[in-house]
Motif scaffolding. Structure first.
Motif, PDB file in Angstrom:
ATOM      1  N   GLN A  68       0.395  -1.171   0.050  1.00 55.47           N
ATOM      2  CA  GLN A  68       0.035   0.281   0.094  1.00 55.47           C
ATOM      3  C   GLN A  68       0.544   1.042  -0.231  1.00 55.47           C
ATOM      4  OE1 GLN A  68      -3.146  -0.053  -0.049  1.00 55.47           O
ATOM      5  NE2 GLN A  68      -2.791  -2.575  -0.375  1.00 55.47           N
ATOM      6  N   ARG A  69      -0.129   2.253  -0.948  1.00 54.94           N
ATOM      7  CA  ARG A  69       1.148   3.414  -1.361  1.00 54.94           C
ATOM      8  C   ARG A  69       0.871   4.736  -1.110  1.00 54.94           C
ATOM      9  NH1 ARG A  69       6.642   1.960  -3.513  1.00 54.94           N
ATOM     10  NH2 ARG A  69       6.422  -0.293  -3.504  1.00 54.94           N
ATOM     11  N   GLN A  70       1.102   5.773  -0.793  1.00 52.59           N
ATOM     12  CA  GLN A  70       1.027   6.918  -0.994  1.00 52.59           C
ATOM     13  C   GLN A  70       1.242   7.733  -1.227  1.00 52.59           C
ATOM     14  OE1 GLN A  70      -2.955   7.097   2.587  1.00 52.59           O
ATOM     15  NE2 GLN A  70      -0.735   8.721   3.712  1.00 52.59           N
ATOM     16  N   ALA A  71       1.108   9.228  -1.308  1.00 51.35           N
ATOM     17  CA  ALA A  71       1.788   9.830  -1.321  1.00 51.35           C
ATOM     18  C   ALA A  71       0.565  11.465  -1.758  1.00 51.35           C
ATOM     19  CB  ALA A  71       2.127  10.429  -2.263  1.00 51.35           C
ATOM     20  N   ARG A  72       1.483  12.496  -1.378  1.00 51.71           N
ATOM     21  CA  ARG A  72       0.542  14.025   0.400  1.00 51.71           C
ATOM     22  C   ARG A  72       1.287  14.707  -0.801  1.00 51.71           C
ATOM     23  NH1 ARG A  72      -0.943  16.353   4.374  1.00 51.71           N
ATOM     24  NH2 ARG A  72       0.703  16.017   5.036  1.00 51.71           N
ATOM     25  N   ALA A  73       0.824  16.008  -1.302  1.00 50.36           N
ATOM     26  CA  ALA A  73       1.508  16.723  -2.672  1.00 50.36           C
ATOM     27  C   ALA A  73       1.018  18.441  -1.943  1.00 50.36           C
ATOM     28  CB  ALA A  73       2.064  17.345  -3.679  1.00 50.36           C
ATOM     29  N   GLN A  74       2.074  19.511  -2.055  1.00 46.65           N
ATOM     30  CA  GLN A  74       0.864  20.844  -2.144  1.00 46.65           C
ATOM     31  C   GLN A  74       1.812  21.763  -3.020  1.00 46.65           C
ATOM     32  OE1 GLN A  74       1.750  23.382   2.103  1.00 46.65           O
ATOM     33  NE2 GLN A  74      -0.229  22.331   2.094  1.00 46.65           N
ATOM     34  N   GLY A  75       0.723  23.110  -2.918  1.00 46.40           N
ATOM     35  CA  GLY A  75       1.968  24.225  -4.251  1.00 46.40           C
ATOM     36  C   GLY A  75       0.712  24.889  -3.461  1.00 46.40           C
ATOM     37  N   PHE A  76       0.706  26.337  -4.116  1.00 42.21           N
ATOM     38  CA  PHE A  76       0.650  27.239  -4.337  1.00 42.21           C
ATOM     39  C   PHE A  76       0.275  27.648  -5.020  1.00 42.21           C
ATOM     40  CE2 PHE A  76       3.722  26.591  -0.584  1.00 42.21           C
ATOM     41  CZ  PHE A  76       2.279  26.543   0.848  1.00 42.21           C
ATOM     42  N   ILE A  77      -1.049  29.201  -5.145  1.00 42.92           N
ATOM     43  CA  ILE A  77      -1.197  30.278  -6.590  1.00 42.92           C
ATOM     44  C   ILE A  77      -1.881  31.395  -5.363  1.00 42.92           C
ATOM     45  CG2 ILE A  77      -4.074  29.185  -6.776  1.00 42.92           C
ATOM     46  CD1 ILE A  77      -2.512  30.611  -9.728  1.00 42.92           C
ATOM     47  N   ALA A  78      -0.440  32.312  -5.403  1.00 49.32           N
ATOM     48  CA  ALA A  78      -0.644  33.542  -4.451  1.00 49.32           C
ATOM     49  C   ALA A  78      -1.173  34.404  -5.756  1.00 49.32           C
ATOM     50  CB  ALA A  78       0.351  34.170  -4.447  1.00 49.32           C
ATOM     51  N   MET A  79      -2.228  35.165  -4.992  1.00 51.06           N
ATOM     52  CA  MET A  79      -3.432  36.562  -6.356  1.00 51.06           C
ATOM     53  C   MET A  79      -3.559  37.705  -5.111  1.00 51.06           C
ATOM     54  SD  MET A  79      -6.868  33.519  -6.772  1.00 51.06           S
ATOM     55  CE  MET A  79      -5.425  32.553  -6.974  1.00 51.06           C
ATOM     56  N   ARG A  80      -3.934  38.984  -5.870  1.00 46.16           N
ATOM     57  CA  ARG A  80      -4.443  39.771  -5.584  1.00 46.16           C
ATOM     58  C   ARG A  80      -6.075  39.360  -4.113  1.00 46.16           C
ATOM     59  NH1 ARG A  80      -5.041  42.354 -11.142  1.00 46.16           N
ATOM     60  NH2 ARG A  80      -7.297  42.137 -10.532  1.00 46.16           N
ATOM     61  N   PRO A  81      -6.693  40.293  -3.648  1.00 50.47           N
ATOM     62  CA  PRO A  81      -7.317  40.371  -2.963  1.00 50.47           C
ATOM     63  C   PRO A  81      -8.385  39.815  -3.391  1.00 50.47           C
ATOM     64  CG  PRO A  81      -4.853  41.819  -2.162  1.00 50.47           C
ATOM     65  CD  PRO A  81      -4.918  41.435  -3.268  1.00 50.47           C
ATOM     66  N   GLU A  82      -8.745  41.029  -4.528  1.00 47.27           N
ATOM     67  CA  GLU A  82      -9.483  40.862  -5.161  1.00 47.27           C
ATOM     68  C   GLU A  82     -10.347  39.727  -6.139  1.00 47.27           C
ATOM     69  OE1 GLU A  82      -7.543  44.367  -4.231  1.00 47.27           O
ATOM     70  OE2 GLU A  82      -7.015  42.707  -6.113  1.00 47.27           O
ATOM     71  N   THR A  83      -9.293  39.097  -6.618  1.00 47.37           N
ATOM     72  CA  THR A  83      -9.161  38.077  -7.290  1.00 47.37           C
ATOM     73  C   THR A  83      -9.305  36.454  -6.043  1.00 47.37           C
ATOM     74  OG1 THR A  83      -7.256  38.984  -8.980  1.00 47.37           O
ATOM     75  CG2 THR A  83      -8.332  35.999  -8.517  1.00 47.37           C
ATOM     76  N   LEU A  84      -9.052  36.630  -5.238  1.00 48.91           N
ATOM     77  CA  LEU A  84      -9.355  35.357  -4.483  1.00 48.91           C
ATOM     78  C   LEU A  84     -10.754  35.518  -3.792  1.00 48.91           C
ATOM     79  CD1 LEU A  84      -7.913  33.385  -2.901  1.00 48.91           C
ATOM     80  CD2 LEU A  84      -7.030  35.009  -0.872  1.00 48.91           C
ATOM     81  N   ALA A  85     -11.172  37.637  -3.664  1.00 45.96           N
ATOM     82  CA  ALA A  85     -12.945  37.488  -3.259  1.00 45.96           C
ATOM     83  C   ALA A  85     -13.508  36.717  -4.495  1.00 45.96           C
ATOM     84  CB  ALA A  85     -12.838  38.624  -3.045  1.00 45.96           C
ATOM     85  N   LEU A  86     -13.247  36.854  -5.912  1.00 48.15           N
ATOM     86  CA  LEU A  86     -14.106  36.462  -6.897  1.00 48.15           C
ATOM     87  C   LEU A  86     -14.616  34.899  -6.703  1.00 48.15           C
ATOM     88  CD1 LEU A  86     -13.042  38.665  -9.590  1.00 48.15           C
ATOM     89  CD2 LEU A  86     -14.963  39.036  -9.029  1.00 48.15           C
ATOM     90  N   ILE A  87     -13.232  34.741  -6.398  1.00 45.66           N
ATOM     91  CA  ILE A  87     -12.957  32.651  -6.768  1.00 45.66           C
ATOM     92  C   ILE A  87     -14.013  32.043  -4.972  1.00 45.66           C
ATOM     93  CG2 ILE A  87     -11.684  30.958  -5.639  1.00 45.66           C
ATOM     94  CD1 ILE A  87      -9.218  32.202  -7.895  1.00 45.66           C
ATOM     95  N   SER A  88     -13.561  32.674  -4.053  1.00 41.50           N
ATOM     96  CA  SER A  88     -14.442  32.891  -2.644  1.00 41.50           C
ATOM     97  C   SER A  88     -15.923  33.010  -2.461  1.00 41.50           C
ATOM     98  CB  SER A  88     -13.651  33.699  -1.401  1.00 41.50           C
ATOM     99  OG  SER A  88     -12.599  32.736  -1.023  1.00 41.50           O
ATOM    100  N   ASP A  89     -15.715  33.841  -3.445  1.00 39.89           N
ATOM    101  CA  ASP A  89     -17.770  34.060  -3.744  1.00 39.89           C
ATOM    102  C   ASP A  89     -18.326  33.469  -4.825  1.00 39.89           C
ATOM    103  OD1 ASP A  89     -17.521  35.470  -1.825  1.00 39.89           O
ATOM    104  OD2 ASP A  89     -17.326  37.935  -2.476  1.00 39.89           O
ATOM    105  N   GLY A  90     -18.187  33.164  -5.651  1.00 41.54           N
ATOM    106  CA  GLY A  90     -18.298  31.867  -6.887  1.00 41.54           C
ATOM    107  C   GLY A  90     -18.632  33.007  -8.583  1.00 41.54           C
ATOM    108  N   GLN A  91     -17.636  34.424  -8.196  1.00 45.72           N
ATOM    109  CA  GLN A  91     -18.146  35.539  -8.933  1.00 45.72           C
ATOM    110  C   GLN A  91     -16.986  35.354 -10.251  1.00 45.72           C
ATOM    111  OE1 GLN A  91     -21.059  36.959  -9.160  1.00 45.72           O
ATOM    112  NE2 GLN A  91     -21.251  35.602  -6.818  1.00 45.72           N
ATOM    113  N   MET A  92     -15.959  34.119 -10.242  1.00 42.83           N
ATOM    114  CA  MET A  92     -15.348  34.684 -11.620  1.00 42.83           C
ATOM    115  C   MET A  92     -15.782  34.266 -12.259  1.00 42.83           C
ATOM    116  SD  MET A  92     -12.008  34.647 -11.958  1.00 42.83           S
ATOM    117  CE  MET A  92     -11.643  34.865 -10.484  1.00 42.83           C
ATOM    118  N   PRO A  93     -15.126  35.318 -13.183  1.00 42.24           N
ATOM    119  CA  PRO A  93     -16.384  35.251 -14.765  1.00 42.24           C
ATOM    120  C   PRO A  93     -16.217  33.744 -16.097  1.00 42.24           C
ATOM    121  CG  PRO A  93     -14.896  37.072 -14.861  1.00 42.24           C
ATOM    122  CD  PRO A  93     -14.692  35.978 -13.324  1.00 42.24           C
ATOM    123  N   LYS A  94     -15.569  33.003 -15.716  1.00 43.65           N
ATOM    124  CA  LYS A  94     -15.112  31.371 -15.713  1.00 43.65           C
ATOM    125  C   LYS A  94     -16.092  30.331 -15.334  1.00 43.65           C
ATOM    126  CE  LYS A  94     -11.981  32.081 -18.919  1.00 43.65           C
ATOM    127  NZ  LYS A  94     -10.093  31.601 -19.121  1.00 43.65           N
TER     128      LYS A  94
END
Length: 161
Positions: A25-51
């Motif tokens: 049995q094998r498993q692995a966990r990985a992590q990364g980040f994507i940094a952005m402007r606070p306004e962009t983060l808010a659009l994503i959080s609020d489900g308001q991103m145009p796409k």
């Protein structure tokens, strides 16, 4: 220094032979980040991103990417993954989205590359879906957090973020 496992005796690239390795049995966990402007983060959080729901699309992209890892990374073994999980945490304090992946299987070789590929493609998908709003985003910190199974057993990286 240990011999390189993906190089044969003549120095040519070679896929590692795992035929004789024990299935564990094998498993692995990985992590990364994507940094952005606070306004962009808010659009994503609020489900308001145009796409649309960019996190849902990035989750599916990360899962699909893990399943395609051997087609993307030379000499990577095709694996029968039993679980791929991609999760997101919106970190408003650091203006970023944390991307976590988990890959599991019962097999003869590890799943670190699949976990890293899941995180990488999820991050790239977020970038692609948000670049019209915030072209200055930054993908960073992609790494293996932990692996279990095989002859090396349990390994955990240092937790610095």
């Amino acid at each position: 220094m240990a011999a390189l496992s993906h190089v044969d005796s003549q120095g040519k690239a070679s896929m590692v032979d795992v035929t004789e390795k024990e299935v564990t049995q094998r498993q692995a966990r990985a992590q990364g980040f994507i940094a952005m402007r606070p306004e962009t983060l808010a659009l994503i959080s609020d489900g308001q991103m145009p796409k649309g729901d960019v996190l849902a699309v990035a989750r599916i992209a990360g899962i699909q990417a893990a399943k395609q890892c051997s087609n993307l990374i030379p000499l990577c073994h095709p694996l029968m993954l039993s679980k791929v999980q991609v999760d997101f945490h919106i970190d408003h304090d650091r203006q970023r989205i944390v991307i976590d992946s988990l890959c599991k299987l019962a097999g003869q070789t590890g799943v670190e590359m699949e976990a890293l590929t899941a995180v990488s493609v999820a991050a790239l998908t977020l970038f692609d879906m948000c670049k019209a709003v915030d072209p200055d985003m930054r993908i960073d910190g992609i790494r293996v957090l932990e692996k279990q199974g095989g002859k090396t057993g349990h390994w955990q990286g240092k937790q610095d973020d």
